[in-house]
Design a protein around this motif. Structure first.
Motif, PDB file in Angstrom:
ATOM      1  N   GLY A  94     -21.334 -28.173  18.290  1.00 30.53           N
ATOM      2  CA  GLY A  94     -20.228 -28.085  17.356  1.00 30.53           C
ATOM      3  C   GLY A  94     -20.498 -28.970  16.150  1.00 30.53           C
ATOM      4  N   HIS A 142     -17.782 -18.196  20.192  1.00 34.25           N
ATOM      5  CA  HIS A 142     -16.888 -18.567  21.282  1.00 34.25           C
ATOM      6  C   HIS A 142     -16.682 -17.347  22.166  1.00 34.25           C
ATOM      7  CE1 HIS A 142     -13.741 -16.327  19.162  1.00 34.25           C
ATOM      8  NE2 HIS A 142     -14.085 -16.984  18.061  1.00 34.25           N
ATOM      9  N   PHE A 199     -19.252 -18.608  13.905  1.00 36.77           N
ATOM     10  CA  PHE A 199     -18.313 -19.288  14.789  1.00 36.77           C
ATOM     11  C   PHE A 199     -18.397 -18.571  16.143  1.00 36.77           C
ATOM     12  CE2 PHE A 199     -13.549 -20.596  15.313  1.00 36.77           C
ATOM     13  CZ  PHE A 199     -13.927 -21.530  16.264  1.00 36.77           C
ATOM     14  N   ASN A 216     -13.097 -33.086  17.752  1.00 36.75           N
ATOM     15  CA  ASN A 216     -12.717 -31.698  18.050  1.00 36.75           C
ATOM     16  C   ASN A 216     -12.367 -31.607  19.534  1.00 36.75           C
ATOM     17  OD1 ASN A 216     -12.337 -28.974  18.279  1.00 36.75           O
ATOM     18  ND2 ASN A 216     -14.294 -28.387  17.379  1.00 36.75           N
ATOM     19  N   SER A 227     -13.223 -23.300  19.562  1.00 39.62           N
ATOM     20  CA  SER A 227     -14.453 -24.109  19.597  1.00 39.62           C
ATOM     21  C   SER A 227     -14.792 -24.546  21.009  1.00 39.62           C
ATOM     22  CB  SER A 227     -14.299 -25.367  18.724  1.00 39.62           C
ATOM     23  OG  SER A 227     -14.078 -25.058  17.387  1.00 39.62           O
TER      24      SER A 227
END
Length: 448
Positions: free
Chosen positions: A2, A27, A25, A347, A56
């Motif tokens: 990340g 996921h 991104f 995060n 995330s």
């Protein structure tokens, strides 16, 4: 890994603009099914930050952070389950993780604090607050989807786990070890109190599983144990005259209201003390992950809407608003980054339940646990002073739901959409029963 920023280096001068790089991104593929918006732009940024952090941290399992541990911590997952299910169609991801929990369980009935886990995750310092994921998450899937498969999958594992805890009880017949209100600010809620509270809650939820699955032969065992633990907690930790539990601070007061072990007739005193504790803190987040989940919900449920709003819009550290004011685009692991940055993730989703609370307690879309899967549901909006409007929507398994409200002087104009073949109870200036038509209806209500 990340990342928030990247650096590009070249062996010769090159011209770059914002279109020169592409970021992917990545996921687990879950469809977005819910949203929230309001007149408070800080809230809107925070809501988007929580959604970003949740995705995330979803990579086959619900993880704690995408750049450091990347572990499937059990408490992180159950504290975040309402974030997941109000925003994303995530049932398949969690059913898979339920399989992981079943596979993880050792012959003695214990489970690891991280799943999939390693040997160190079975340590005694983890305990019932974390392990409650095996009860809380299947129940949440049932409430949101009306689907009992996760409960059926894990029922025998839950029974073995409770037998394991029975073997770990102290002389008072209770569990008193394990992690408590993790990543607290200044006030630490005692471990023996939180462990007993979640041992009670495990048995309470197991009693519900028994009813859902029709396992009547098991009914008395878990109901009886839950009642015994409830009595133990109230005898040991509650002052009935004042409504003070344990140390009387925020998390200690929120838990009995959220988990349901406060005696009938005493809840109002407990809630009043919760409100006082938040006011005494200066409306800052003097709690850890348990307080972050249950405090705002309890305040609104017991009528302290403006206190909840002041806490939820606070920008002084420690607060959710302080993160946004300082430019963070995802929630932190701790209320403030440590000077050494040791064990500080920028995060971490586990403080983010405020986003689910906005959806359920401000815009007001709530499941009815007696009619799972939104066949019937509640619309319970809150209208805090200082918020001009709010709206949310949700693609439930029973159809599309939407709510919106806006202040107009001393009145509120509200629009709701209830799906065809469902019903809803709207709580505004009074109760209204709505038969769903799939079309929006509008009403004007007096503010109390």
């Amino acid at each position: 890994n990340g990342v928030q920023y990247v650096t590009v280096r070249a062996d010769r001068p090159i011209a770059l603009d914002e279109n020169s790089l592409t970021a992917h991104f990545i996921h687990t593929d879950v469809k977005s099914i819910g949203g929230f918006n309001s007149s408070n732009e800080m809230w809107n940024k925070l809501y988007r930050a929580v959604r970003r952090s949740y995705l995330s941290n979803l990579h086959g399992i619900p993880t704690d952070c995408p750049q450091r541990e990347k572990n499937g911590w059990t408490a992180d997952a159950h504290i975040s389950i309402d974030i997941a299910l109000t925003n994303f169609d995530a049932i398949l991801a969690y059913e898979k993780w339920i399989d992981d929990i079943v596979d993880n369980q050792r012959p003695d009935g214990s489970i690891s604090g991280v799943i999939p886990g390693t040997a160190w995750g079975f340590a005694d310092w983890i305990g019932p607050v974390w392990d409650a994921a095996m009860f809380i998450i299947p129940e949440a899937l049932y409430n949101y989807y009306g689907d009992d498969r996760a409960i059926r999958k894990i029922y025998n594992s839950c029974a073995r786990y409770l037998e394991y805890l029975k073997g770990r009880e102290n002389a008072e017949g209770v569990i008193a070890y394990g992690l408590s209100d993790w990543c607290f600010w200044q006030t630490q809620t005692p471990n023996d109190y939180t462990a007993a509270a979640f041992y009670y809650y495990d048995n309470k939820l197991m009693s519900r599983f028994v009813r859902i699955l029709g396992k009547t032969a098991d009914a008395e065992r878990y109901t009886k144990k839950a009642k015994e633990l409830q009595k133990y907690i109230n005898d040991k930790f509650l002052d009935e005259k004042t409504g003070v539990y344990s140390i009387g601070k925020i998390t200690a007061q929120a838990l009995p209201l959220a988990l349901g072990f406060a005696p009938k007739g005493v809840e109002a005193k407990v809630a009043a003390r919760l409100n006082e504790a938040v006011v005494e803190s200066g409306y800052v987040c003097d709690f850890g992950l348990l307080g972050s989940k249950y405090t705002l919900r309890a305040l609104v449920d017991y009528g302290y809407v403006d206190t909840a709003y002041r806490l939820a819009t606070q920008t002084k550290c420690p607060s959710w608003g302080n993160w946004i004011e300082k430019g963070f685009t995802t929630p932190l692991e701790t209320w403030a980054i440590r000077d050494t940055f040791r064990d500080s993730s920028a995060n971490h989703v586990f403080f983010g339940d405020i986003a689910a609370w906005m959806h359920s307690h401000i815009a007001g879309i709530r499941y009815d646990s007696t009619n799972p899967g939104f066949k019937h549901f509640e619309i319970r909006p809150a209208f805090p002073e200082g918020l001009e409007w709010a709206k949310a929507d949700y693609h439930s398994v029973s159809g599309y739901i939407a709510t919106s409200w806006r202040r107009l002087g001393d009145k509120v104009i509200m629009q709701v959409l209830v799906p065809l073949n469902t019903t809803a109870t709207l709580y505004a200036d009074q109760e209204y029963e709505i038969n769903g038509t799939g079309k929006p209806i509008t009403g004007t209500f007096e503010l109390k």
